[in-house]
Scaffold this motif. Sequence first.
Motif, PDB file in Angstrom:
ATOM      1  N   LEU A  71      10.713   4.993   5.099  1.00 48.19           N
ATOM      2  CA  LEU A  71       9.588   5.454   5.894  1.00 48.19           C
ATOM      3  C   LEU A  71       8.710   6.413   5.097  1.00 48.19           C
ATOM      4  O   LEU A  71       7.503   6.220   4.985  1.00 48.19           O
ATOM      5  N   GLY A  72       9.320   7.453   4.547  1.00 46.09           N
ATOM      6  CA  GLY A  72       8.559   8.407   3.746  1.00 46.09           C
ATOM      7  C   GLY A  72       8.530   8.042   2.279  1.00 46.09           C
ATOM      8  O   GLY A  72       7.535   8.273   1.581  1.00 46.09           O
ATOM      9  N   PHE A  73       9.641   7.475   1.785  1.00 48.72           N
ATOM     10  CA  PHE A  73       9.741   7.044   0.388  1.00 48.72           C
ATOM     11  C   PHE A  73      10.111   5.565   0.377  1.00 48.72           C
ATOM     12  O   PHE A  73      11.169   5.177   0.881  1.00 48.72           O
ATOM     13  N   THR A 107       4.914   6.356  -1.305  1.00 52.64           N
ATOM     14  CA  THR A 107       5.167   7.381  -0.306  1.00 52.64           C
ATOM     15  C   THR A 107       4.095   7.390   0.769  1.00 52.64           C
ATOM     16  O   THR A 107       2.958   6.977   0.526  1.00 52.64           O
ATOM     17  N   THR A 108       4.482   7.849   1.955  1.00 47.86           N
ATOM     18  CA  THR A 108       3.527   8.093   3.036  1.00 47.86           C
ATOM     19  C   THR A 108       3.493   9.584   3.370  1.00 47.86           C
ATOM     20  O   THR A 108       2.735   9.998   4.246  1.00 47.86           O
ATOM     21  N   GLY A 116      -4.880  11.322  -1.726  1.00 50.15           N
ATOM     22  CA  GLY A 116      -3.908  10.338  -2.180  1.00 50.15           C
ATOM     23  C   GLY A 116      -3.924  10.154  -3.682  1.00 50.15           C
ATOM     24  O   GLY A 116      -2.877  10.082  -4.337  1.00 50.15           O
ATOM     25  N   LEU A 117      -5.117  10.100  -4.263  1.00 43.81           N
ATOM     26  CA  LEU A 117      -5.229   9.928  -5.707  1.00 43.81           C
ATOM     27  C   LEU A 117      -4.755  11.175  -6.458  1.00 43.81           C
ATOM     28  O   LEU A 117      -4.229  11.063  -7.562  1.00 43.81           O
ATOM     29  N   THR A 118      -4.965  12.345  -5.856  1.00 47.32           N
ATOM     30  CA  THR A 118      -4.464  13.580  -6.476  1.00 47.32           C
ATOM     31  C   THR A 118      -2.966  13.487  -6.716  1.00 47.32           C
ATOM     32  O   THR A 118      -2.464  13.835  -7.794  1.00 47.32           O
ATOM     33  N   ASN A 119      -2.246  13.003  -5.706  1.00 45.37           N
ATOM     34  CA  ASN A 119      -0.790  12.872  -5.822  1.00 45.37           C
ATOM     35  C   ASN A 119      -0.415  11.886  -6.919  1.00 45.37           C
ATOM     36  O   ASN A 119       0.314  12.220  -7.859  1.00 45.37           O
ATOM     37  N   THR A 120      -0.929  10.668  -6.833  1.00 43.98           N
ATOM     38  CA  THR A 120      -0.506   9.610  -7.762  1.00 43.98           C
ATOM     39  C   THR A 120      -0.914   9.908  -9.201  1.00 43.98           C
ATOM     40  O   THR A 120      -0.109   9.776 -10.128  1.00 43.98           O
ATOM     41  N   ILE A 121      -2.163  10.319  -9.403  1.00 48.05           N
ATOM     42  CA  ILE A 121      -2.653  10.548 -10.762  1.00 48.05           C
ATOM     43  C   ILE A 121      -1.903  11.693 -11.437  1.00 48.05           C
ATOM     44  O   ILE A 121      -1.482  11.589 -12.602  1.00 48.05           O
ATOM     45  N   LEU A 122      -1.695  12.795 -10.712  1.00 43.24           N
ATOM     46  CA  LEU A 122      -1.014  13.940 -11.319  1.00 43.24           C
ATOM     47  C   LEU A 122       0.471  13.667 -11.547  1.00 43.24           C
ATOM     48  O   LEU A 122       1.028  14.056 -12.576  1.00 43.24           O
ATOM     49  N   VAL A 123       1.120  13.013 -10.599  1.00 49.55           N
ATOM     50  CA  VAL A 123       2.544  12.701 -10.770  1.00 49.55           C
ATOM     51  C   VAL A 123       2.748  11.766 -11.954  1.00 49.55           C
ATOM     52  O   VAL A 123       3.596  12.014 -12.826  1.00 49.55           O
ATOM     53  N   GLU A 164      -2.233   3.331  -1.653  1.00 47.86           N
ATOM     54  CA  GLU A 164      -1.784   4.543  -0.965  1.00 47.86           C
ATOM     55  C   GLU A 164      -2.977   5.410  -0.572  1.00 47.86           C
ATOM     56  O   GLU A 164      -3.025   5.955   0.537  1.00 47.86           O
ATOM     57  N   ALA A 165      -3.938   5.536  -1.479  1.00 46.15           N
ATOM     58  CA  ALA A 165      -5.109   6.365  -1.215  1.00 46.15           C
ATOM     59  C   ALA A 165      -5.968   5.776  -0.102  1.00 46.15           C
ATOM     60  O   ALA A 165      -6.494   6.516   0.753  1.00 46.15           O
TER      61      ALA A 165
END
Length: 211
Positions: A29-31, A40-41, A143-150, A188-189
Motif C-alpha cells: 500500500l505505502g511501499f 511509494t504512495t 513527487g519529483l522531489t522525492n524520486t529525483i533526490l533519492v 508517481e508524480a
Amino acid sequence: MNRRSKHFDLVLTAFFLAILLLLASVPFLGFIPLGPINATTMHIPVIIASIVLGPRLGGFLGLCFGIMSMIRSTVIITPLSFVFSPFIAPIGAEHGSLFALFVALIPRILIGIVPFYVYRATMKLTKERYQPVALFIAGICGGLTNTILVMNGIYFFFQGQYAQLIGKSGAAVYTAINGIILTQGIPEALVAGIATAAIATVLLKLYQRTQ
C-alpha cells in the motif's frame, strides 16, 4: 493564528500521521515493490500537508515518512536496504553508511517543503485564478522531489554498490537511474498531482473556515 485554527492544525497533522502509519504498515500500500526499488504512495499525504499546513508541519511529516522508511528498511531486509538504513551494511562492507540517513530523510523532508512554495508561487503568477492547476503542479513537483533526490542520492553515495546490484557499470549506472526516474518517478508524480488537486482543494476550504 487563532486557537480554533491551531486545533485544526493539530488534528489534521495527527490525521496525516495516521495515514502515513497505515500506508507504511499495510503491505503493497505505502511501499510497492517494483524491480530493485519500491514505488511509494507515502509522499502524497506529505505533499498535501505541506500545502494545507505549511512547510514547518509538512517538513515534520516528511521527516516521519523518512524515519518510517528507515525503520522498514532495517526490519524488512531487501537488496537495497543499505541505501535507506545506516544499520544495514552495503554489499562488501561490514558496517552501514551514514549516507543512508541523507537518502532516507532529506528528500522526504523536502517533500513537505517544496510543494508549499511551488503552490504559492504558481498562485501568485496566475493571480489566484487557477487553484486546481497550481495544486496539480505543486503535487507533481513534490513527487519529483522525492524520486529525483533519492535516486541521485543512491548514485552519488552508493554508486559502486548499486552498480554491483544491477549488474551495470560506468555511464550505464546513471542511465539506469534516469530510467527509474522516468518510468517510476513520473507516474508517481502525476498520481500525486491528481490526488493533491482533488484532496487539497477540499482541505483548503475547510482550513479557511477555521480562520
